[in-house]
Motif scaffolding. Sequence first.
Motif, PDB file in Angstrom:
ATOM      1  N   PHE A   8       0.691  -1.330  -0.047  1.00 20.34           N
ATOM      2  CA  PHE A   8      -0.089   0.051   0.022  1.00 20.34           C
ATOM      3  C   PHE A   8       1.055   1.268   0.128  1.00 20.34           C
ATOM      4  CE2 PHE A   8      -2.314   3.250   2.306  1.00 20.34           C
ATOM      5  CZ  PHE A   8      -3.277   3.515   1.301  1.00 20.34           C
ATOM      6  N   ILE A   9       1.855   1.250   0.660  1.00 18.14           N
ATOM      7  CA  ILE A   9       2.930   2.564   0.977  1.00 18.14           C
ATOM      8  C   ILE A   9       3.499   2.634  -0.485  1.00 18.14           C
ATOM      9  CG2 ILE A   9       4.933   3.190   1.903  1.00 18.14           C
ATOM     10  CD1 ILE A   9       4.005   1.975   4.446  1.00 18.14           C
ATOM     11  N   TYR A  10       3.868   1.576  -1.040  1.00 20.14           N
ATOM     12  CA  TYR A  10       4.737   1.957  -2.374  1.00 20.14           C
ATOM     13  C   TYR A  10       3.859   1.924  -3.552  1.00 20.14           C
ATOM     14  CZ  TYR A  10       8.713   1.306   0.605  1.00 20.14           C
ATOM     15  OH  TYR A  10       9.815   1.287   1.543  1.00 20.14           O
ATOM     16  N   ASP A  11       2.632   1.644  -3.346  1.00 24.82           N
ATOM     17  CA  ASP A  11       1.722   1.762  -4.722  1.00 24.82           C
ATOM     18  C   ASP A  11       1.696   3.111  -5.006  1.00 24.82           C
ATOM     19  OD1 ASP A  11       0.101   1.070  -6.769  1.00 24.82           O
ATOM     20  OD2 ASP A  11      -1.675   1.015  -5.461  1.00 24.82           O
ATOM     21  N   GLU A  12       2.045   3.374  -6.146  1.00 25.64           N
ATOM     22  CA  GLU A  12       1.824   4.874  -6.751  1.00 25.64           C
ATOM     23  C   GLU A  12       0.615   5.101  -7.838  1.00 25.64           C
ATOM     24  OE1 GLU A  12       5.632   6.105  -8.434  1.00 25.64           O
ATOM     25  OE2 GLU A  12       6.980   5.780  -6.619  1.00 25.64           O
ATOM     26  N   GLN A  13      -0.158   3.987  -8.000  1.00 26.86           N
ATOM     27  CA  GLN A  13      -1.224   4.219  -8.474  1.00 26.86           C
ATOM     28  C   GLN A  13      -2.145   5.351  -8.389  1.00 26.86           C
ATOM     29  OE1 GLN A  13      -3.677   0.461  -9.108  1.00 26.86           O
ATOM     30  NE2 GLN A  13      -4.818   1.292 -10.622  1.00 26.86           N
ATOM     31  N   LEU A  18      -3.872  12.732  -8.319  1.00 26.90           N
ATOM     32  CA  LEU A  18      -3.784  13.364  -7.150  1.00 26.90           C
ATOM     33  C   LEU A  18      -2.943  14.899  -7.141  1.00 26.90           C
ATOM     34  CD1 LEU A  18      -4.724  14.047  -4.105  1.00 26.90           C
ATOM     35  CD2 LEU A  18      -2.550  12.641  -3.693  1.00 26.90           C
ATOM     36  N   GLU A  19      -1.850  14.726  -8.078  1.00 22.08           N
ATOM     37  CA  GLU A  19      -0.954  15.991  -8.127  1.00 22.08           C
ATOM     38  C   GLU A  19      -1.860  16.920  -8.997  1.00 22.08           C
ATOM     39  OE1 GLU A  19       2.586  14.240 -10.023  1.00 22.08           O
ATOM     40  OE2 GLU A  19       3.249  13.544  -8.288  1.00 22.08           O
ATOM     41  N   THR A  24      -4.597  21.957  -9.953  1.00 18.00           N
ATOM     42  CA  THR A  24      -5.747  22.574 -10.374  1.00 18.00           C
ATOM     43  C   THR A  24      -6.390  23.511  -8.975  1.00 18.00           C
ATOM     44  OG1 THR A  24      -6.290  20.945 -11.826  1.00 18.00           O
ATOM     45  CG2 THR A  24      -7.964  22.274 -11.414  1.00 18.00           C
ATOM     46  N   ALA A  25      -6.378  22.800  -7.999  1.00 13.03           N
ATOM     47  CA  ALA A  25      -7.108  23.609  -6.694  1.00 13.03           C
ATOM     48  C   ALA A  25      -6.091  24.683  -6.365  1.00 13.03           C
ATOM     49  CB  ALA A  25      -7.041  22.818  -5.652  1.00 13.03           C
ATOM     50  N   ILE A  26      -5.106  24.696  -6.604  1.00 11.84           N
ATOM     51  CA  ILE A  26      -3.983  25.925  -6.038  1.00 11.84           C
ATOM     52  C   ILE A  26      -4.414  26.894  -7.296  1.00 11.84           C
ATOM     53  CG2 ILE A  26      -1.633  26.805  -6.109  1.00 11.84           C
ATOM     54  CD1 ILE A  26      -0.854  23.840  -4.749  1.00 11.84           C
ATOM     55  N   LEU A  27      -4.348  26.622  -8.389  1.00  9.09           N
ATOM     56  CA  LEU A  27      -4.647  27.690  -9.444  1.00  9.09           C
ATOM     57  C   LEU A  27      -6.038  28.271  -9.286  1.00  9.09           C
ATOM     58  CD1 LEU A  27      -3.137  25.725 -12.720  1.00  9.09           C
ATOM     59  CD2 LEU A  27      -2.306  27.645 -11.491  1.00  9.09           C
ATOM     60  N   ILE A  28      -6.890  27.463  -9.007  1.00 10.86           N
ATOM     61  CA  ILE A  28      -8.318  28.143  -8.906  1.00 10.86           C
ATOM     62  C   ILE A  28      -8.372  28.930  -7.625  1.00 10.86           C
ATOM     63  CG2 ILE A  28     -10.633  27.583  -8.189  1.00 10.86           C
ATOM     64  CD1 ILE A  28     -10.353  24.781 -10.020  1.00 10.86           C
TER      65      ILE A  28
END
Length: 52
Positions: A8-13, A18-19, A24-28
Motif C-alpha cells: 500500500f505504501i509503495y503503490d503509486e497508482q 492527485l497531483e 488545479t485547486a491551487i490555480l483556482i
Amino acid sequence: MIIIFREFIYDEQGIHTLEVAIVTAILISLAIVFRETVLTYCKSIAEKIIGQ
C-alpha cells in the motif's frame, strides 16, 4: 499484514491524478484571490489591442 501495508505504501497508482487535482485547486484558489487584479490587467491589455 506487513506485506499488504508495504504494498500500500509503495503503490503509486493514482498519484498523478492527485497531483493534477492539487495543482488545479491551487490555480483556482489563486484565480479567486487575485480576481480583480487579473480582470484589470486583462481589460487594460484588451483596450491596448482594440485601441490600435
